[in-house]
Structure formats: C-alpha cells, structure tokens
Design a protein around this motif. Structure first.
Motif, PDB file in Angstrom:
ATOM      1  N   GLN A  97      23.679 -63.988  34.006  1.00  6.42           N
ATOM      2  CA  GLN A  97      22.357 -63.734  34.579  1.00  6.42           C
ATOM      3  C   GLN A  97      22.147 -62.258  34.912  1.00  6.42           C
ATOM      4  O   GLN A  97      21.019 -61.822  35.133  1.00  6.42           O
ATOM      5  CB  GLN A  97      22.177 -64.561  35.864  1.00  6.42           C
ATOM      6  N   LEU A  98      23.239 -61.478  34.959  1.00  8.41           N
ATOM      7  CA  LEU A  98      23.134 -60.065  35.311  1.00  8.41           C
ATOM      8  C   LEU A  98      22.563 -59.259  34.152  1.00  8.41           C
ATOM      9  O   LEU A  98      22.716 -59.636  32.990  1.00  8.41           O
ATOM     10  CB  LEU A  98      24.508 -59.508  35.687  1.00  8.41           C
TER      11      LEU A  98
ATOM     12  N   ALA B  11      28.465 -54.898  40.922  1.00  5.26           N
ATOM     13  CA  ALA B  11      27.538 -56.025  40.778  1.00  5.26           C
ATOM     14  C   ALA B  11      28.245 -57.233  40.185  1.00  5.26           C
ATOM     15  O   ALA B  11      28.010 -58.380  40.595  1.00  5.26           O
ATOM     16  CB  ALA B  11      26.350 -55.625  39.914  1.00  5.26           C
ATOM     17  N   LYS B  12      29.131 -56.999  39.222  1.00  2.00           N
ATOM     18  CA  LYS B  12      29.860 -58.108  38.608  1.00  2.00           C
ATOM     19  C   LYS B  12      30.857 -58.723  39.583  1.00  2.00           C
ATOM     20  O   LYS B  12      31.006 -59.955  39.636  1.00  2.00           O
ATOM     21  CB  LYS B  12      30.556 -57.618  37.339  1.00  2.00           C
TER      22      LYS B  12
ATOM     23  N   GLU C 120      26.813 -67.357  35.861  1.00  2.00           N
ATOM     24  CA  GLU C 120      26.153 -66.436  36.784  1.00  2.00           C
ATOM     25  C   GLU C 120      26.316 -64.987  36.337  1.00  2.00           C
ATOM     26  O   GLU C 120      25.392 -64.179  36.488  1.00  2.00           O
ATOM     27  CB  GLU C 120      26.703 -66.628  38.199  1.00  2.00           C
ATOM     28  N   LEU C 121      27.456 -64.642  35.774  1.00  2.00           N
ATOM     29  CA  LEU C 121      27.621 -63.294  35.217  1.00  2.00           C
ATOM     30  C   LEU C 121      26.609 -63.043  34.104  1.00  2.00           C
ATOM     31  O   LEU C 121      26.101 -61.922  33.949  1.00  2.00           O
ATOM     32  CB  LEU C 121      29.043 -63.103  34.690  1.00  2.00           C
TER      33      LEU C 121
ATOM     34  N   ARG D 106      30.556 -58.706  42.824  1.00  2.00           N
ATOM     35  CA  ARG D 106      29.743 -59.439  43.792  1.00  2.00           C
ATOM     36  C   ARG D 106      29.335 -60.804  43.227  1.00  2.00           C
ATOM     37  O   ARG D 106      29.366 -61.823  43.941  1.00  2.00           O
ATOM     38  CB  ARG D 106      28.506 -58.624  44.162  1.00  2.00           C
ATOM     39  N   SER D 107      28.969 -60.846  41.946  1.00  2.00           N
ATOM     40  CA  SER D 107      28.576 -62.108  41.322  1.00  2.00           C
ATOM     41  C   SER D 107      29.748 -63.093  41.304  1.00  2.00           C
ATOM     42  O   SER D 107      29.579 -64.272  41.648  1.00  2.00           O
ATOM     43  CB  SER D 107      28.081 -61.854  39.894  1.00  2.00           C
TER      44      SER D 107
ATOM     45  N   PHE E 263      20.541 -71.302  41.610  1.00  2.00           N
ATOM     46  CA  PHE E 263      21.976 -71.617  41.584  1.00  2.00           C
ATOM     47  C   PHE E 263      22.198 -73.127  41.609  1.00  2.00           C
ATOM     48  O   PHE E 263      23.003 -73.654  40.839  1.00  2.00           O
ATOM     49  CB  PHE E 263      22.688 -70.968  42.764  1.00  2.00           C
TER      50      PHE E 263
ATOM     51  N   ARG F 197      21.864 -68.329  45.682  1.00  2.00           N
ATOM     52  CA  ARG F 197      20.873 -67.530  44.988  1.00  2.00           C
ATOM     53  C   ARG F 197      19.858 -68.411  44.265  1.00  2.00           C
ATOM     54  O   ARG F 197      20.089 -69.583  44.038  1.00  2.00           O
ATOM     55  CB  ARG F 197      21.588 -66.604  43.994  1.00  2.00           C
TER      56      ARG F 197
ATOM     57  N   HIS G 275      30.549 -64.236  45.077  1.00  2.00           N
ATOM     58  CA  HIS G 275      29.526 -65.110  45.667  1.00  2.00           C
ATOM     59  C   HIS G 275      29.480 -66.466  44.955  1.00  2.00           C
ATOM     60  O   HIS G 275      29.320 -67.506  45.608  1.00  2.00           O
ATOM     61  CB  HIS G 275      28.161 -64.427  45.632  1.00  2.00           C
ATOM     62  N   THR G 276      29.621 -66.466  43.637  1.00  2.00           N
ATOM     63  CA  THR G 276      29.636 -67.738  42.921  1.00  2.00           C
ATOM     64  C   THR G 276      30.831 -68.580  43.343  1.00  2.00           C
ATOM     65  O   THR G 276      30.701 -69.783  43.591  1.00  2.00           O
ATOM     66  CB  THR G 276      29.679 -67.504  41.399  1.00  2.00           C
TER      67      THR G 276
END
Length: 212
Positions: A91-92, A100-101, A88-89, A103-104, A8, A5, A107-108
């Motif tokens: 950043q949400l 969404a959390k 990264e969380l 997924r974060s 990142f 992302r 993916h991280t």
C-alpha cells in the motif's frame, strides 16, 4: 490503543477467510481456539472436531494427530501475519523510505496481534511449551523479518553512505526483541495493549539501525 489504519480490517478479513474457509482451515482455527482457552496439553481431539463441526475421520484426512494439527496452526498464524505485512507494504508509495517501511511492518504486526489474539498466543506462548518443529518455524519467521530489516537498511545506506555496515546478528536482534516484548505484554496485559507498543518498537528498530 492505536487505531487500525484505513481499510486494514477489511484487508485482514479477506486474508483470514482465504486461509481458514476450508475444512482444514476450520480444524486449524478450532485447534487455535481450544489451545488458547485450555492450553495444548488439555486440548483433546474431541475439542477440536467439536469446534470445527467435523467428524474424527475428517480430521484424520487432514492431520495424522493433534501435534501435527498444532504445528500447522503455528505455521498458519505466522503466514497470516506475513501475508498481511506484505499486503500493507504494497500500500506504500514506490518511493517510500526505510522508516516508512519499518513503521508499516511494526504497526501491521502489532495490529495483527490484536486482531488475532488466539493465533498470537499459540505462536508466541504455547508453541515453546509444545513442539520443537513449531518453534523452528517461529524462528524461521524471525529470520525472515530480520532479512526485511536488512533490505530496508541497505536501501537507506544507498541513499546515505555515511551509515555504517551492521552485522546481521545485530539486525536479527530487532525482531527477536520485539517478539519477546510482545510475548510478555500478551501474557501480562493482554492483546489490546500490544498496538500501543508500536511507536516504541518503531523507535527501537530505527535507533538500532541509525535511521532517524
């Protein structure tokens, strides 16, 4: 392969440098590189100090022996991943939903396996061959991730009371299963394959939790 992302790589580089810039950090990085290349049993103290460009006396200022340095390398690898997940969380948006959390997180995690393949090998593969203390720390990390899934699931249940109560043991299977599939993929196909698994892992986690 799934592309990282936006931003990142820069955030990861800052985290890594903060952890590994010191002499102690260089020794840990040298241990990880050597173990990834030769395996723990074949790695010698000379390998580690040579890669770190320090003396043996400097090594013993930080670690009692090779095993202690290896365990600290496992700790460090897990902590780098956990730190990146938290960053990264953050950043949400504040109102991000559970999916969404999740997924974060997923993916991280997958991007970090690709970004730190040596640490990934040490934590997911070599630690099980070497030291129970290293395995115990890895298990603690799995429990921490399971607790995150529990928190997000409880958030979703608060918004949708029709979702059932789930046993902690069931939720704990999510990071355990993801970790095992990651290990198998790392060994059989290499770290570049892991980011491609992120959508599968997200679907698995949300299916188990009943979040669609």
């Amino acid at each position: 392969m799934t592309l990282p992302r936006s931003g990142f790589a820069e955030r990861h580089r800052a985290t890594r440098e903060a952890v590994l810039a010191s002499q102690r950090g260089r020794l840990i990085a040298a241990m990880v590189e050597s173990v990834q290349g030769k395996g723990y049993s074949a790695t010698t103290l000379s390998d580690v100090v040579g890669r770190a460009r320090v003396s043996r006396s400097t090594f013993y200022e930080h670690f009692a022996n090779k095993e202690e340095c290896f365990v600290e390398a496992v700790h460090t690898g897990i902590d780098i991943v956990a730190t990146r997940i938290a960053e990264e969380l953050a950043q949400l948006p504040p109102d991000a939903d559970a999916r969404a959390k999740i997924r974060s997180i997923v993916h991280t995690y997958c991007e970090m396996i690709f970004a730190e393949p040596d640490f990934a090998f040490v934590v997911l593969v070599e630690s099980f061959k070497v030291d129970q203390a290293a395995v115990a720390y890895r298990d603690l990390a799995v429990d921490r991730f399971a607790e995150l899934y529990r928190v997000f699931y409880n958030q979703e249940r608060a918004a949708d009371p029709t979702l059932p109560e789930l046993a902690d043991e069931l939720i704990a299977l999510i990071p355990e299963a993801i970790g095992e599939r990651t290990r198998r993929t790392l060994v059989s196909d290499g770290p570049a394959r892991v980011p491609e698994l992120a959508p599968l892992f997200v679907d698995f986690a949300t299916t188990v939790l009943g979040i669609r």
